[in-house]
Design a protein around this motif. Structure first.
Motif, PDB file in Angstrom:
ATOM      1  N   VAL A 151       0.652  -1.136  -0.113  1.00 18.12           N
ATOM      2  CA  VAL A 151       0.007   0.217  -0.190  1.00 18.12           C
ATOM      3  C   VAL A 151       1.272   0.805  -0.296  1.00 18.12           C
ATOM      4  CG1 VAL A 151      -1.801   1.201   1.688  1.00 18.12           C
ATOM      5  CG2 VAL A 151      -2.078  -1.155   1.552  1.00 18.12           C
ATOM      6  N   LEU A 152       1.106   2.104  -0.393  1.00 20.07           N
ATOM      7  CA  LEU A 152       1.389   3.256  -0.853  1.00 20.07           C
ATOM      8  C   LEU A 152       0.482   5.234  -1.239  1.00 20.07           C
ATOM      9  CD1 LEU A 152       3.904   4.761  -1.943  1.00 20.07           C
ATOM     10  CD2 LEU A 152       3.186   4.740  -4.383  1.00 20.07           C
ATOM     11  N   GLU A 153       0.396   5.299   0.033  1.00 21.76           N
ATOM     12  CA  GLU A 153      -0.031   6.207   0.152  1.00 21.76           C
ATOM     13  C   GLU A 153       0.764   8.164  -0.470  1.00 21.76           C
ATOM     14  OE1 GLU A 153      -0.754   7.187   4.430  1.00 21.76           O
ATOM     15  OE2 GLU A 153      -0.994   5.667   4.096  1.00 21.76           O
ATOM     16  N   VAL A 154      -0.329   8.640  -1.450  1.00 20.78           N
ATOM     17  CA  VAL A 154       0.463   9.881  -2.694  1.00 20.78           C
ATOM     18  C   VAL A 154      -0.672  10.487  -1.710  1.00 20.78           C
ATOM     19  CG1 VAL A 154       1.272   8.033  -4.466  1.00 20.78           C
ATOM     20  CG2 VAL A 154      -1.723   8.722  -4.439  1.00 20.78           C
ATOM     21  N   ASP A 155      -0.099  12.314  -2.666  1.00 18.91           N
ATOM     22  CA  ASP A 155      -1.077  13.196  -2.315  1.00 18.91           C
ATOM     23  C   ASP A 155      -1.735  13.609  -3.582  1.00 18.91           C
ATOM     24  OD1 ASP A 155       0.234  13.773  -0.051  1.00 18.91           O
ATOM     25  OD2 ASP A 155       1.688  14.077  -1.447  1.00 18.91           O
ATOM     26  N   ASP A 156      -1.357  13.183  -4.982  1.00 16.83           N
ATOM     27  CA  ASP A 156      -2.074  13.606  -6.236  1.00 16.83           C
ATOM     28  C   ASP A 156      -2.295  12.712  -6.896  1.00 16.83           C
ATOM     29  OD1 ASP A 156      -0.642  13.769  -7.671  1.00 16.83           O
ATOM     30  OD2 ASP A 156       0.288  15.593  -6.348  1.00 16.83           O
ATOM     31  N   GLU A 157      -2.942  12.648  -8.489  1.00 15.10           N
ATOM     32  CA  GLU A 157      -3.945  11.868  -9.335  1.00 15.10           C
ATOM     33  C   GLU A 157      -2.589  11.721  -9.881  1.00 15.10           C
ATOM     34  OE1 GLU A 157      -7.060  13.006 -10.858  1.00 15.10           O
ATOM     35  OE2 GLU A 157      -8.071  12.443  -9.175  1.00 15.10           O
ATOM     36  N   ALA A 158      -1.553  12.464 -10.504  1.00 17.39           N
ATOM     37  CA  ALA A 158      -0.631  12.369 -10.986  1.00 17.39           C
ATOM     38  C   ALA A 158       0.613  11.207 -10.970  1.00 17.39           C
ATOM     39  CB  ALA A 158       0.559  13.539 -11.552  1.00 17.39           C
ATOM     40  N   ALA A 159       0.605  12.032  -9.406  1.00 11.99           N
ATOM     41  CA  ALA A 159       1.781  10.194  -9.008  1.00 11.99           C
ATOM     42  C   ALA A 159       1.023   8.963  -8.245  1.00 11.99           C
ATOM     43  CB  ALA A 159       1.814  10.843  -6.594  1.00 11.99           C
ATOM     44  N   ALA A 160      -0.556   9.183  -8.848  1.00 10.42           N
ATOM     45  CA  ALA A 160      -0.478   7.742  -8.861  1.00 10.42           C
ATOM     46  C   ALA A 160      -0.778   6.727 -10.289  1.00 10.42           C
ATOM     47  CB  ALA A 160      -2.464   7.522  -8.006  1.00 10.42           C
ATOM     48  N   VAL A 161      -0.989   7.779 -10.887  1.00 10.95           N
ATOM     49  CA  VAL A 161      -0.918   7.187 -12.221  1.00 10.95           C
ATOM     50  C   VAL A 161       0.613   6.746 -12.187  1.00 10.95           C
ATOM     51  CG1 VAL A 161      -0.262   8.036 -14.386  1.00 10.95           C
ATOM     52  CG2 VAL A 161      -2.323   8.201 -13.059  1.00 10.95           C
ATOM     53  N   GLU A 162       1.822   7.330 -11.530  1.00 10.60           N
ATOM     54  CA  GLU A 162       3.268   7.149 -12.071  1.00 10.60           C
ATOM     55  C   GLU A 162       3.329   5.933 -11.716  1.00 10.60           C
ATOM     56  OE1 GLU A 162       6.835   6.232 -10.839  1.00 10.60           O
ATOM     57  OE2 GLU A 162       6.148   7.216  -9.630  1.00 10.60           O
ATOM     58  N   ALA A 163       3.114   5.852 -10.498  1.00  8.30           N
ATOM     59  CA  ALA A 163       3.103   4.575  -9.623  1.00  8.30           C
ATOM     60  C   ALA A 163       2.309   3.262  -9.849  1.00  8.30           C
ATOM     61  CB  ALA A 163       2.992   4.793  -7.419  1.00  8.30           C
ATOM     62  N   ALA A 164       1.699   3.327 -10.386  1.00 16.48           N
ATOM     63  CA  ALA A 164       0.652   2.413 -11.440  1.00 16.48           C
ATOM     64  C   ALA A 164       1.568   1.875 -11.928  1.00 16.48           C
ATOM     65  CB  ALA A 164      -0.445   2.747 -11.431  1.00 16.48           C
ATOM     66  N   ASN A 165       2.062   2.837 -12.829  1.00 22.87           N
ATOM     67  CA  ASN A 165       2.845   2.248 -14.201  1.00 22.87           C
ATOM     68  C   ASN A 165       4.271   1.766 -13.926  1.00 22.87           C
ATOM     69  OD1 ASN A 165       0.763   2.624 -16.090  1.00 22.87           O
ATOM     70  ND2 ASN A 165       1.048   5.148 -16.161  1.00 22.87           N
ATOM     71  N   ASP A 166       4.121   2.226 -13.003  1.00 18.84           N
ATOM     72  CA  ASP A 166       5.875   1.807 -12.508  1.00 18.84           C
ATOM     73  C   ASP A 166       6.469   0.046 -11.768  1.00 18.84           C
ATOM     74  OD1 ASP A 166       8.669   1.754 -10.948  1.00 18.84           O
ATOM     75  OD2 ASP A 166       8.101   2.476  -9.390  1.00 18.84           O
ATOM     76  N   ALA A 167       6.533  -0.537 -12.600  1.00 17.88           N
ATOM     77  CA  ALA A 167       6.137  -2.007 -13.093  1.00 17.88           C
ATOM     78  C   ALA A 167       6.555  -2.429 -14.612  1.00 17.88           C
ATOM     79  CB  ALA A 167       5.436  -2.660 -12.298  1.00 17.88           C
ATOM     80  N   ASP A 168       7.375  -3.343 -14.034  1.00 18.46           N
ATOM     81  CA  ASP A 168       8.086  -4.769 -15.412  1.00 18.46           C
ATOM     82  C   ASP A 168       6.750  -5.185 -16.045  1.00 18.46           C
ATOM     83  OD1 ASP A 168      10.223  -3.948 -14.307  1.00 18.46           O
ATOM     84  OD2 ASP A 168      10.538  -5.410 -13.216  1.00 18.46           O
ATOM     85  N   TYR A 169       5.450  -4.922 -15.181  1.00 18.47           N
ATOM     86  CA  TYR A 169       4.236  -5.671 -16.551  1.00 18.47           C
ATOM     87  C   TYR A 169       3.057  -4.524 -15.890  1.00 18.47           C
ATOM     88  CZ  TYR A 169       6.441  -9.863 -14.160  1.00 18.47           C
ATOM     89  OH  TYR A 169       6.915 -10.877 -13.323  1.00 18.47           O
ATOM     90  N   GLY A 170       2.346  -5.036 -16.830  1.00 12.17           N
ATOM     91  CA  GLY A 170       1.130  -4.294 -17.200  1.00 12.17           C
ATOM     92  C   GLY A 170      -0.797  -5.370 -17.946  1.00 12.17           C
ATOM     93  N   LEU A 171      -0.458  -5.743 -16.736  1.00 14.21           N
ATOM     94  CA  LEU A 171      -1.420  -6.812 -17.143  1.00 14.21           C
ATOM     95  C   LEU A 171      -2.879  -5.928 -16.964  1.00 14.21           C
ATOM     96  CD1 LEU A 171      -3.222  -9.699 -18.436  1.00 14.21           C
ATOM     97  CD2 LEU A 171      -2.380 -10.245 -16.303  1.00 14.21           C
ATOM     98  N   ALA A 172      -3.059  -5.767 -15.590  1.00 18.62           N
ATOM     99  CA  ALA A 172      -4.601  -4.809 -15.290  1.00 18.62           C
ATOM    100  C   ALA A 172      -4.939  -4.144 -14.010  1.00 18.62           C
ATOM    101  CB  ALA A 172      -5.226  -5.945 -14.111  1.00 18.62           C
ATOM    102  N   ILE A 173      -5.393  -2.795 -14.357  1.00 13.70           N
ATOM    103  CA  ILE A 173      -5.222  -1.966 -13.165  1.00 13.70           C
ATOM    104  C   ILE A 173      -6.672  -1.154 -12.559  1.00 13.70           C
ATOM    105  CG2 ILE A 173      -4.761   0.896 -12.563  1.00 13.70           C
ATOM    106  CD1 ILE A 173      -2.004   0.138 -15.013  1.00 13.70           C
ATOM    107  N   SER A 174      -7.350  -0.745 -11.739  1.00 16.37           N
ATOM    108  CA  SER A 174      -8.275  -0.955 -11.220  1.00 16.37           C
ATOM    109  C   SER A 174      -8.472   1.062 -10.744  1.00 16.37           C
ATOM    110  CB  SER A 174      -9.037  -1.246  -9.972  1.00 16.37           C
ATOM    111  OG  SER A 174      -9.425  -2.259 -10.365  1.00 16.37           O
ATOM    112  N   VAL A 175      -9.329   1.504 -10.987  1.00 19.13           N
ATOM    113  CA  VAL A 175      -9.630   2.825 -10.015  1.00 19.13           C
ATOM    114  C   VAL A 175     -10.889   2.514  -9.911  1.00 19.13           C
ATOM    115  CG1 VAL A 175      -9.852   5.564 -10.753  1.00 19.13           C
ATOM    116  CG2 VAL A 175      -8.733   3.600 -12.182  1.00 19.13           C
ATOM    117  N   PHE A 176     -10.210   3.320  -8.773  1.00 16.21           N
ATOM    118  CA  PHE A 176     -12.304   3.606  -7.709  1.00 16.21           C
ATOM    119  C   PHE A 176     -12.146   5.293  -7.344  1.00 16.21           C
ATOM    120  CE2 PHE A 176     -10.528  -0.891  -6.945  1.00 16.21           C
ATOM    121  CZ  PHE A 176     -11.420  -1.191  -6.590  1.00 16.21           C
TER     122      PHE A 176
END
Length: 496
Positions: free
Chosen positions: A399-424
């Protein structure tokens, strides 16, 4: 030697050219992950000669099968679907016993086989028809590629293999299946249904062959000179090895599904209870052993405390239970190797991780099962640990806490994979604004990352796949187009 399970059906082995053969290779056992001291049977891995026989018989059968009209192939596969439906209960129970999946999930997997055929049949009728471009004296149609090698996974031992096999067969190919060595009996039941359908319809049984074994058997199958398609579900490391083997045969088409490090983004306006319930189901379902399992959560700092309280509350329902118990949500891990790897990861002290809920080994209904409990860790500090990017394939959430949506997108994309992402989020507009920036093949709004529809494409980017999505598009890697130009007569011709 472990004692055998009473009343276990006899081992049948390989299915080659319409015959069940026990095989001559090294032995391996299937065990119940909830009681690994008890053997469910002993099989023999396919030798080089057995793999060769299976592929060559399949290739011979494919030549006549490719010439059959689509209506004929559909009729045969209708019979196959009926034979699978008659085996739904035994398949579900065998899935549960061989890989530890709770029975309620295993029943869903067994039922999905027939639903996949309904969709595949409709797609075949629409997509395999000849195409006549307007104003062009000609057409194009589709030809099968030949023999597909299917290397099946342990986590969905029949559903995912079935998702390759049905499109391949209806398109006119033959298939050689090498299932996971953790689930050999599941594969036998599946192929028994095919043998019944082939006998009832007068079809060559060699169109679907079965070779049991481990990675060495799979490597022999991939390397065989008469294999034309390799459909694989598993790890990125094995996917890379497959591509290396195929480097000198670029005409062989690889369709690779190689896992994920899937993220759930919880925005500040999300419903914390809804998000927590769906993150929990995505993370803990199948004991975290889904390629689409949620393993990372990026939550806005303003909602983090409420979300984590709800998540821990939702997780209390996920306690280890016997897989065949109707009420069980959390079964054991499927293999001893996975169990050892998960326990070691939870015991490791990792800089940048604070433990919120301790995972690792757990007491279960049996003393020797590969039981685990969910783990939740908070990412702290400026540097994310390696586990943020690496697939563990077990019930763990970072679990990572962030301050804005731009940081959330960057963190979600920070992986060697790209299968599934959910947004609530309560806002569809906010979801739509974020969606184009998310690097994944599956992007969900207010849904768990786990779970997909066979009526849609299924596949990822980067280390999750090689742009050969399965699901509704799986026919596309089973055929190639043949463009036919006819005598234009006195008309103009495009002299390209």
């Amino acid at each position: 030697m472990p004692p055998s399970e009473p009343h276990s059906p006899p081992v049948r082995g390989h299915f080659i050219d319409g015959q069940w053969v026990p095989g001559e290779g090294p032995t391996f056992r299937s065990v119940d992950p909830s009681r690994p001291s008890v053997s469910l049977g002993t099989w023999r891995a396919g030798t080089a000669g057995e793999v060769d026989a299976a592929v060559r018989c399949a290739a011979e059968a494919a030549r006549d099968w490719a010439l059959k009209p689509l209506s004929h192939r559909i009729a045969v596969l209708d019979a196959f679907a009926r034979a699978l439906e008659a085996r739904e209960d035994v398949l579900a129970r065998t899935i549960s016993r061989e890989m530890g999946k709770p029975l309620r999930e295993a029943r869903g997997e067994a039922r999905a086989l027939g639903r996949k055929w309904v969709l595949t049949r409709a797609c075949a009728r629409a997509e395999l028809a000849p195409v006549h471009p307007e104003g062009v004296p000609g057409f194009w149609d589709w030809r099968p590629l030949g023999v597909m090698a299917v290397l099946g996974p342990f986590n969905f031992p029949v559903h995912l293999s079935n998702g390759h096999i049905l499109p391949a067969l209806v398109a006119g190919n033959a298939v050689v299946l090498k299932p996971s060595e953790s689930a050999p009996r599941c594969a036998e039941i599946y192929v028994e249904a095919w043998a019944e359908a082939a006998a009832d319809t007068g079809t060559a049984p060699a169109l679907l062959s079965l070779v049991q074994g481990d990675g060495e058997t799979g490597a022999r199958l991939v390397a065989h000179e008469r294999v034309d398609i390799v459909a694989f579900t598993g790890s990125l490391a094995v996917g890379r090895r497959i591509l290396a083997v195929l480097a000198d045969r670029p005409w062989v088409l690889p369709a690779l599904e190689m896992g994920g490090k899937n993220a759930a983004i919880v925005l500040a306006d999300a419903d914390p209870a809804l998000a927590a319930q769906r993150v929990a189901s995505g993370a803990w379902g199948t004991t975290g052993q889904r390629c689409t399992a949620t393993s990372r959560v990026i939550v806005h700092r303003d909602i983090a405390t409420a979300f984590l309280d709800e998540l821990l509350s939702a997780t209390r329902d996920w306690t280890p239970g016997a897989p065949l118990d109707e009420d069980t949500l959390l079964g054991p891990l499927a293999t001893e190797a996975a169990w050892s790897r998960f326990r070691a990861a939870q015991a490791e002290s990792v800089s940048g991780l604070d433990t919120i809920l301790s995972g690792g080994g757990a007491a279960g209904p049996t003393a020797d099962g590969w039981w685990v409990r969910p783990a939740v860790h908070r990412v702290v500090g400026s540097a994310r640990p390696g586990r943020w990017r690496d697939e563990l394939f077990g019930p763990e959430l970072l679990v990572l806490e962030v301050d804005d949506e731009a940081a959330a997108v960057e963190a979600a994309n920070d992986a060697d994979y790209g299968l599934a992402i959910s947004v609530f989020s309560r806002s569809r507009e906010r979801f739509d604004a974020l969606r184009p920036a998310l690097r994944a093949g599956l992007v969900h709004w207010n849904r768990a990352t786990a779970g997909a529809s066979s009526a849609m494409p299924f596949g990822g980017v980067r280390g999750s796949g090689n742009h050969r999505p399965a699901g509704i598009l799986s026919l596309r890697y089973c055929v190639h187009p043949v463009a036919t130009l006819l005598d234009p007569g006195d008309g103009d011709d495009d002299d390209r």
